[in-house]
Design a protein around this motif. Structure first.
Motif, short mmCIF file in Angstrom:
data_model
loop_
_atom_site.label_atom_id
_atom_site.label_comp_id
_atom_site.label_asym_id
_atom_site.label_seq_id
_atom_site.Cartn_x
_atom_site.Cartn_y
_atom_site.Cartn_z
N ASP A 40 -0.01 3.11 -8.42
CA ASP A 40 1.41 3.20 -8.03
C ASP A 40 1.60 2.50 -6.69
O ASP A 40 1.44 3.10 -5.63
N ALA A 41 1.97 1.23 -6.74
CA ALA A 41 2.13 0.45 -5.51
C ALA A 41 3.24 1.02 -4.62
O ALA A 41 3.16 0.97 -3.39
N ALA A 42 4.28 1.60 -5.25
CA ALA A 42 5.39 2.16 -4.47
C ALA A 42 4.91 3.33 -3.61
O ALA A 42 5.40 3.53 -2.48
N TYR A 43 3.96 4.10 -4.12
CA TYR A 43 3.37 5.20 -3.34
C TYR A 43 2.70 4.66 -2.08
O TYR A 43 2.87 5.22 -0.99
N TRP A 44 1.97 3.58 -2.22
CA TRP A 44 1.30 2.97 -1.07
C TRP A 44 2.33 2.43 -0.07
O TRP A 44 2.19 2.63 1.14
N ASP A 45 3.37 1.77 -0.58
CA ASP A 45 4.40 1.22 0.32
C ASP A 45 5.10 2.32 1.10
O ASP A 45 5.37 2.19 2.29
N THR A 46 5.40 3.42 0.41
CA THR A 46 6.12 4.52 1.06
C THR A 46 5.27 5.21 2.12
O THR A 46 5.75 5.48 3.23
N ASN A 47 4.03 5.47 1.81
CA ASN A 47 3.21 6.29 2.70
C ASN A 47 2.37 5.52 3.71
O ASN A 47 2.03 6.06 4.76
N PHE A 48 2.04 4.28 3.41
CA PHE A 48 1.21 3.48 4.32
C PHE A 48 1.89 2.21 4.80
O PHE A 48 1.28 1.38 5.46
N GLY A 49 3.18 2.09 4.48
CA GLY A 49 3.91 0.86 4.80
C GLY A 49 4.02 0.57 6.29
O GLY A 49 4.11 -0.59 6.70
N GLY A 50 4.00 1.62 7.11
CA GLY A 50 4.18 1.43 8.55
C GLY A 50 3.11 0.58 9.20
O GLY A 50 3.37 -0.11 10.19
N GLN A 51 1.91 0.61 8.64
CA GLN A 51 0.81 -0.17 9.21
C GLN A 51 0.29 -1.22 8.24
O GLN A 51 -0.73 -1.87 8.51
N ALA A 52 0.96 -1.41 7.11
CA ALA A 52 0.46 -2.34 6.10
C ALA A 52 0.31 -3.76 6.64
O ALA A 52 -0.62 -4.48 6.27
N ASP A 53 1.23 -4.16 7.53
CA ASP A 53 1.17 -5.53 8.05
C ASP A 53 -0.03 -5.75 8.97
O ASP A 53 -0.41 -6.89 9.21
N TRP A 54 -0.61 -4.67 9.48
CA TRP A 54 -1.77 -4.81 10.36
C TRP A 54 -2.95 -5.43 9.63
O TRP A 54 -3.84 -6.01 10.25
N MET A 55 -2.97 -5.31 8.30
CA MET A 55 -4.18 -5.68 7.55
C MET A 55 -3.93 -6.66 6.42
O MET A 55 -4.76 -6.81 5.52
N ARG A 56 -2.80 -7.35 6.44
CA ARG A 56 -2.56 -8.31 5.38
C ARG A 56 -2.20 -9.67 5.97
O ARG A 56 -1.72 -9.76 7.10
N PRO A 57 -2.41 -10.75 5.21
CA PRO A 57 -2.06 -12.08 5.70
C PRO A 57 -0.57 -12.16 6.06
O PRO A 57 0.26 -11.56 5.38
N ASP A 58 -0.26 -12.89 7.11
CA ASP A 58 1.12 -13.04 7.53
C ASP A 58 1.99 -13.55 6.39
O ASP A 58 1.61 -14.46 5.65
N GLY A 59 3.15 -12.95 6.24
CA GLY A 59 4.11 -13.40 5.25
C GLY A 59 3.91 -12.88 3.85
O GLY A 59 4.69 -13.20 2.94
N SER A 60 2.87 -12.05 3.65
CA SER A 60 2.61 -11.53 2.31
C SER A 60 3.04 -10.07 2.22
O SER A 60 3.31 -9.43 3.24
N ASN A 61 3.08 -9.53 0.99
CA ASN A 61 3.33 -8.11 0.81
C ASN A 61 2.08 -7.43 0.25
O ASN A 61 2.15 -6.41 -0.42
N GLN A 62 0.95 -8.01 0.54
CA GLN A 62 -0.33 -7.54 0.01
C GLN A 62 -0.63 -6.10 0.43
O GLN A 62 -0.33 -5.69 1.54
N ILE A 63 -1.22 -5.34 -0.46
CA ILE A 63 -1.78 -4.03 -0.13
C ILE A 63 -3.29 -4.25 0.03
O ILE A 63 -4.00 -4.47 -0.96
N SER A 64 -3.76 -4.21 1.25
CA SER A 64 -5.18 -4.47 1.52
C SER A 64 -6.00 -3.19 1.58
O SER A 64 -7.20 -3.21 1.35
N GLY A 65 -5.35 -2.10 1.96
CA GLY A 65 -6.03 -0.83 2.13
C GLY A 65 -5.13 0.12 2.89
O GLY A 65 -3.90 0.00 2.84
N PHE A 66 -5.72 1.04 3.61
CA PHE A 66 -4.93 1.99 4.41
C PHE A 66 -5.72 2.37 5.66
O PHE A 66 -6.95 2.23 5.72
N MET A 67 -5.01 2.87 6.65
CA MET A 67 -5.64 3.28 7.89
C MET A 67 -6.30 4.65 7.70
O MET A 67 -5.65 5.60 7.25
#
Length: 422
Positions: free
Chosen positions: A104-131
């Motif tokens: 469920d990608a939406a679950y990841w976006d909702t709960n880990f979205g605040g730091q998602a950009d810390w770990m993905r290539p610039d300009g992407s919406n990649q889910i790389s992992g979580f803190m």
């Protein structure tokens, strides 16, 4: 001949069975500051019972291995399937995009979205992992030493100079080796540098040259190392940008004041026990503000894995709300999961000092400067940190004057930018 063929066939079946048994292996490269490795192993054992077809191998290594050896493996297109790292943005090209693989990608976006950009290539919406946790740099004082010396703990808005003066009085009174220590880390050094008004990020988004704010604190810091106020052992004992913490010195009662971060709380709780009283202090103030540095360790999937489906299942499990909550409560970590934060935690400790320290760090998040909040997601952060550590260490060791150190910091960073082609 028939017996020979039968034996060979049996061996072949055995080899195939052996290979198949490892086909679902998921290797995790993990380092620990405290008890989190033990907690993770317990959680993974439960996962494997629920998912008998997936064998998770937990490789516990030192932080130095993660910092220095993992990048080499990744550049060769190799490495573990999952890794716990702090150098998230600069190595984001090596992380697997979990978005099409998780349940469920939406679950990841909702709960880990605040730091998602810390770990993905610039300009992407990649889910790389979580803190695995959100961290905040800050100080710790050996309250017992302060009390025995009859020196009052500096107050909430105390400056770096205030803490240096008080800590030196304590060290001289109680005959401990050093008044203060600050981890040999560009991230840790950056908190006070930003408090002195510095900004690493240029108008074009690339690294700015070292400014007056940075030079002001570096000069003060090197002076403290030279006069014995700040631990020379931590900063001069290693080469290059190698990380060295001062945690053991603090645990052993050899420091009045130690600047590290929230991740040390479970470590101190477990190892100091009732040996002495200690308190978290937040970050001392500079002329501009009282900021520390935020950050944390992320658990990321590596794109060179041969088992992406199994990796995603492991990541989905570890990112589950109930698992994040249990992991955070048992490790005394500040979680990054939005749902867990909103519902609250019951940290599993009877250590009043640890609970009080965690509350201090939660409160200190309000003192973070805008630049401190931006740096974890800035591509060049680790480049800046590495140059700072290498050259400030050399200046502290007396190997070069400060003016040369400043010039070389700028040159080191400029070379990295040029080589990157970005």
């Amino acid at each position: 001949m028939r017996k020979t063929r039968t034996l060979l066939a049996a061996l072949a079946v055995g080899l195939l069975t052996s290979t198949a048994a490892f086909a679902g292996d998921v290797r995790i490269m993990w380092y620990s500051d405290g008890v989190e490795g033990e907690v993770l192993k317990d959680l993974l054992d439960r996962f494997m019972k629920e998912n008998p077809g997936i064998n998770v191998v937990l490789d516990n290594v030192s932080y130095t291995v993660v910092r220095e050896q993992l990048p080499v493996q990744l550049e060769a297109g190799d490495g573990p399937d999952i890794a716990r790292v702090t150098n998230l943005k600069a190595m984001s090209q090596h992380w697997l995009d979990l978005r099409p693989l998780v349940a469920d990608a939406a679950y990841w976006d909702t709960n880990f979205g605040g730091q998602a950009d810390w770990m993905r290539p610039d300009g992407s919406n990649q889910i790389s992992g979580f803190m695995t946790q959100i961290t905040l740099a800050g100080g710790f004082a050996n309250k017992t030493l302060f009390d025995q010396a009859g020196v009052a703990l500096p107050g909430k808005d105390a400056t770096w100079d205030d803490w240096a003066k008080a800590s030196k009085q304590v060290a001289e009174s109680q005959q401990v080796p050093f008044a203060m220590a600050l981890d040999r880390s560009g991230h840790r050094l950056s908190g006070p540098i930003l408090a002195f008004g510095s900004n690493y990020i240029g108008a074009d988004g690339k690294p700015a040259t070292l400014d007056d704010g940075a030079k002001a604190f570096i000069e003060k810091f090197v002076g403290w190392v030279s006069d014995g106020t700040m631990s020379k052992d931590v900063w001069v004992s290693a080469a290059g940008s190698t990380y060295r913490a001062g945690a053991d010195d603090f645990i052993n009662g050899q420091l009045a004041y130690y600047y590290s971060g929230s991740w040390q709380v479970p470590n101190f709780s477990a190892k100091i026990g009732s040996n002495f009283d200690w308190v978290a202090t937040g970050s001392p103030c500079g002329p501009a503000n009282c900021t520390g540095m935020t950050g944390g360790a992320g658990l990321v999937a590596v794109k060179y894995t041969k088992n992406p489906t199994e990796v995603a299942k492991v990541m989905d499990y570890l990112a589950r709300e109930d698992i994040v909550k249990e992991f955070s409560e048992r490790t005394l970590f500040l979680p990054a999961h939005k749902g867990v934060i909103e519902k609250g935690l019951d940290f599993k400790t009877d250590d009043a000092q640890a609970k009080a320290a965690l509350n201090v760090f939660v409160g200190a998040t309000g003192s973070l400067s805008d630049i401190a909040r931006k740096l974890p997601g800035w591509f060049w952060s680790d480049t800046y940190y590495a140059a700072l550590v290498t050259r400030v260490s050399q200046a502290a060791a007396g190997e070069m004057p400060l003016a040369e150190a400043y010039t070389r910091i700028d040159a080191d960073i400029a070379a990295k930018v040029k080589d990157s082609g970005r």
